[in-house]
Design an enzyme around this catalytic site. Sequence first.
Site, PDB file in Angstrom:
ATOM      1  CB  SER A 148      -0.902   0.009   1.237  1.00  0.00           C
ATOM      2  OG  SER A 148      -1.674   1.198   1.305  1.00  0.00           O
ATOM      3  CE1 TYR A 162      -4.334  -2.114   5.054  1.00  0.00           C
ATOM      4  CE2 TYR A 162      -3.598   0.142   4.681  1.00  0.00           C
ATOM      5  CZ  TYR A 162      -4.061  -1.057   4.189  1.00  0.00           C
ATOM      6  OH  TYR A 162      -4.246  -1.219   2.838  1.00  0.00           O
TER       7      TYR A 162
END
Length: 271
Positions: A148, A162
């Site tokens: 990401s 995350y």
Amino acid sequence: MGQHIQGKLEGKTAIITGAAAGLGEGIAEVYAKYGANICMVDLSPDVEHTAARIRGLHPDARIITITANVADKAQMIDAAKRTADTFGTIDIACCNAGVCRLAPFEDMTDEMRDFHIDVNIKGVWNSCQAVIPYMLANGGGSIVIASSVTGDIVADAGEAAYAMTKAALVGLTKCLAVEYADRHIRVNCSQLGYARTPMVEKMAIESNPADPESAIRDIAAGVPMKRLAKPTEVGELFAFLGSDESSYITGAQMVIDGGSTLPETMSIGTN
């Protein structure tokens, strides 16, 4: 009726994790378009309904589904074996399964932290260890890991677990790329900004329970292209990285974010 496009992934077998919805569904749809044999893996039994939809678009697609938890290594070893038993080998692994839960850092429990580690890090680790023996036996392969922009490039408040886990996948990508380069296994990672997926919709609810759609609109407003990605657009990147078209690319971080990480500010400039 979807169009079957000859070439690119024809004759290749791919295992795709997190395939029941969102990005995994988009990846599977694009892989079917390009003629791959596909094993769609997900914790949810809804993966079979997703596969049925894709078969409807691409009637010639060869797809099997497996309900499995990427955090369980034994289940991923079994999924890889069933894939190879069905199609003969494994050429591509799309390590897409991932989770994101938002919370202030001081309120984030160990259980929430470990949930991210188990799925986002151990899940990719397990998937890679499950498929690499088949790739080595077959003389090579391609692994595409869903990292990401979050963690490695940018971050928002509440994303500690995350961001930490997605950044870790960049390190794993680079190490595996070096370790297996001379054995013809390429390893690359995607770095997605935001796509319209169930996970992002859940994050929008966590961010603004009263009006989650406003959170989605605000994301789009901050993207130079003024929209979120479509899952199939991410699927096209995964198809490129899985195919022989990217034969000299390994250890790469491919940002796909509509330009969202480019602006220095939201208020300075001539536009």
